[in-house]
Scaffold this active site. Structure first.
Site, PDB file in Angstrom:
ATOM      1  N   TYR A  50       0.754  -1.077   0.077  1.00 50.65           N
ATOM      2  CA  TYR A  50      -0.062  -0.039  -0.172  1.00 50.65           C
ATOM      3  C   TYR A  50       0.888   1.147   0.153  1.00 50.65           C
ATOM      4  O   TYR A  50       0.489   2.353  -0.077  1.00 50.65           O
ATOM      5  CB  TYR A  50      -0.917   0.103   1.234  1.00 50.65           C
ATOM      6  CG  TYR A  50      -2.007  -0.992   1.490  1.00 50.65           C
ATOM      7  CD1 TYR A  50      -2.150  -1.791   0.468  1.00 50.65           C
ATOM      8  CD2 TYR A  50      -2.786  -1.228   2.606  1.00 50.65           C
ATOM      9  CE1 TYR A  50      -2.958  -3.076   0.329  1.00 50.65           C
ATOM     10  CE2 TYR A  50      -3.625  -2.412   2.718  1.00 50.65           C
ATOM     11  CZ  TYR A  50      -3.715  -3.204   1.567  1.00 50.65           C
ATOM     12  OH  TYR A  50      -4.580  -4.159   1.724  1.00 50.65           O
ATOM     13  N   LEU A 188     -17.407  -3.664   2.907  1.00 50.88           N
ATOM     14  CA  LEU A 188     -18.714  -2.685   2.327  1.00 50.88           C
ATOM     15  C   LEU A 188     -18.741  -2.829   0.893  1.00 50.88           C
ATOM     16  O   LEU A 188     -19.742  -2.105   0.074  1.00 50.88           O
ATOM     17  CB  LEU A 188     -18.352  -1.316   2.511  1.00 50.88           C
ATOM     18  CG  LEU A 188     -18.421  -1.120   4.091  1.00 50.88           C
ATOM     19  CD1 LEU A 188     -17.787   0.492   4.396  1.00 50.88           C
ATOM     20  CD2 LEU A 188     -19.510  -1.322   4.810  1.00 50.88           C
ATOM     21  N   ILE A 226     -12.711  -4.565   8.216  1.00 54.47           N
ATOM     22  CA  ILE A 226     -11.793  -3.514   8.111  1.00 54.47           C
ATOM     23  C   ILE A 226     -12.040  -2.678   7.082  1.00 54.47           C
ATOM     24  O   ILE A 226     -11.477  -2.310   6.050  1.00 54.47           O
ATOM     25  CB  ILE A 226     -10.304  -4.040   7.880  1.00 54.47           C
ATOM     26  CG1 ILE A 226     -10.526  -5.169   6.771  1.00 54.47           C
ATOM     27  CG2 ILE A 226      -9.732  -4.526   9.271  1.00 54.47           C
ATOM     28  CD1 ILE A 226      -8.652  -5.404   6.377  1.00 54.47           C
ATOM     29  N   ARG A 234     -17.913   9.339   7.815  1.00 56.02           N
ATOM     30  CA  ARG A 234     -18.119   8.058   7.787  1.00 56.02           C
ATOM     31  C   ARG A 234     -17.316   7.034   8.706  1.00 56.02           C
ATOM     32  O   ARG A 234     -17.706   5.942   8.819  1.00 56.02           O
ATOM     33  CB  ARG A 234     -17.560   7.659   5.914  1.00 56.02           C
ATOM     34  CG  ARG A 234     -18.858   7.918   5.229  1.00 56.02           C
ATOM     35  CD  ARG A 234     -18.528   7.256   3.738  1.00 56.02           C
ATOM     36  NE  ARG A 234     -19.839   7.233   2.952  1.00 56.02           N
ATOM     37  CZ  ARG A 234     -19.616   7.299   1.694  1.00 56.02           C
ATOM     38  NH1 ARG A 234     -18.178   7.358   1.196  1.00 56.02           N
ATOM     39  NH2 ARG A 234     -20.647   7.558   0.932  1.00 56.02           N
ATOM     40  N   ASN A 238     -19.224   4.134  10.472  1.00 55.22           N
ATOM     41  CA  ASN A 238     -19.015   2.718  10.490  1.00 55.22           C
ATOM     42  C   ASN A 238     -18.831   2.181  11.701  1.00 55.22           C
ATOM     43  O   ASN A 238     -18.616   1.060  12.014  1.00 55.22           O
ATOM     44  CB  ASN A 238     -17.624   2.620   9.392  1.00 55.22           C
ATOM     45  CG  ASN A 238     -18.217   2.893   7.872  1.00 55.22           C
ATOM     46  OD1 ASN A 238     -19.399   3.090   7.715  1.00 55.22           O
ATOM     47  ND2 ASN A 238     -17.016   2.984   7.116  1.00 55.22           N
TER      48      ASN A 238
END
Ligand SMILES: NC(=O)c1ccc[n+]([C@@H]2O[C@H](COP(=O)([O-])OP(=O)(O)OC[C@H]3O[C@@H](n4cnc5c(N)ncnc54)[C@H](OP(=O)(O)O)[C@@H]3O)[C@@H](O)[C@H]2O)c1
Length: 277
Positions: A50, A188, A226, A234, A238
């Site tokens: 990442y 999601l 995760i 948000r 969440n």
């Protein structure tokens, strides 16, 4: 901090809700990790690939939350599965983060080097103190079993794609049989759940959002989730899933949304096949 649920695997306690950082540019990763920790998240997921491990480490330090109170996961990229390269990356990740991670995962299964050889190197990283625990990611049942049989240490999770549009029945059973756990990536469905009529109806009945219903559905299965977002509001939404619960019937209605073409990220080596359901 709001009361949050956790799961204990092989003596390690992981918060069931974590914050994902895939595709977060370093400045967003730093900002959002600090924000997530301020909101109450105590579990952060990153990976060498990442390219934001240093920013994740900065975000943790910016938050002021004590390192001991955070579960931190990173992953060994597939180009680093040979023993020396794996140990080098484990050191590099710890240096970039500025912390020893709690959990080091093999990011995707590979044919070469062999699973037992790579698992031996992963165990060596643990024995050298480069992580507290080890696990895998994107391993179908056959490779998950092979990896666990080759491993001295318990593989405490298998991080795989899981959301309402995938069944994962077989792999969930395999994880249970191995005394491990499932961590859901893209929990999601990369935002697709926002427009789902069934999830929307359940959400309205609880005065909650589709995202909250989906995350609640995952953690009620003892699956670690995760989710990722670039938006503080948000991230807070969440995280606000502790004070309601889905009925058995609502759980089944969401399970029934699974479909054969529900997979969003299929980068599995062609020598391996996903479990059929
Ligand atoms: N091991 C692996 O191979 C692997 C692969 C993929 C991902 N992962 C991990 O899993 C984490 C999560 O997966 P993901 O990032 O692919 O997808 P995700 O969490 O399912 O979805 C993220 C997307 O959904 C949006 N979103 C966030 N909260 C929302 C809500 N409440 N309602 C509607 N939309 C919402 C976000 O947009 P905004 O930013 O605009 O809010 C973002 O576009 C990753 O960040 C990474 O840490 C691991």
């Amino acid at each position: 901090m709001t009361q949050q649920a956790s799961i204990t695997v092989d003596g390690q306690t992981l918060p069931l809700l974590g914050f994902g950082t895939w595709q977060l540019e370093p400045q967003d990763a730093r900002r959002m990790v600090a924000e997530a920790l301020r909101i109450g998240y105590r579990h952060i997921d990153t990976a060498w690939i990442y390219k934001n491990e240093a920013a994740v480490g900065d975000g943790i330090r910016d938050s002021g939350v004590a390192r001991d109170n955070i579960w931190l996961t990173t992953k060994i990229w597939v180009a680093h599965f040979e023993r020396d390269a794996l140990l080098r990356q484990a050191e590099e990740s710890a240096t970039s983060l500025g912390f020893t991670p709690d959990l080091l995962l093999l990011h995707w299964p590979k044919v070469t080097p062999s699973i037992p050889d790579t698992i031996a190197a992963l165990n060596e990283a643990k024995d050298r103190g480069l992580t507290r625990a080890v696990g895998v990611s994107n391993y179908p049942s056959t490779q998950f079993r092979e990896a666990q049989s080759a491993s001295d240490a318990k593989l405490i999770t298998n991080q795989v794609e899981y959301h309402p549009y995938l069944s994962l029945k077989t792999l969930r059973a395999t994880a249970a049989e191995l005394g491990s756990s499932i961590t859901a990536w893209s929990p999601l469905a990369q935002g697709q759940i926002a427009d789902d009529p069934v999830i929307g109806e359940i959400a309205r009945a609880h005065g909650k959002t589709p995202g909250q219903v989906t995350l609640r559905w995952l953690i009620q299965q003892d699956v670690i989730a995760i989710p990722r977002t670039t938006k503080p509001q948000r991230a807070a939404e969440n995280f606000d899933i502790w004070e309601f619960s889905l009925s058995a019937e609502e759980m089944e209605r969401v399970h029934a949304l699974a479909r054969p073409d529900g997979r969003l990220g299929d980068w599995i080596d062609r020598d391996f096949v996903w479990d059929q359901d």
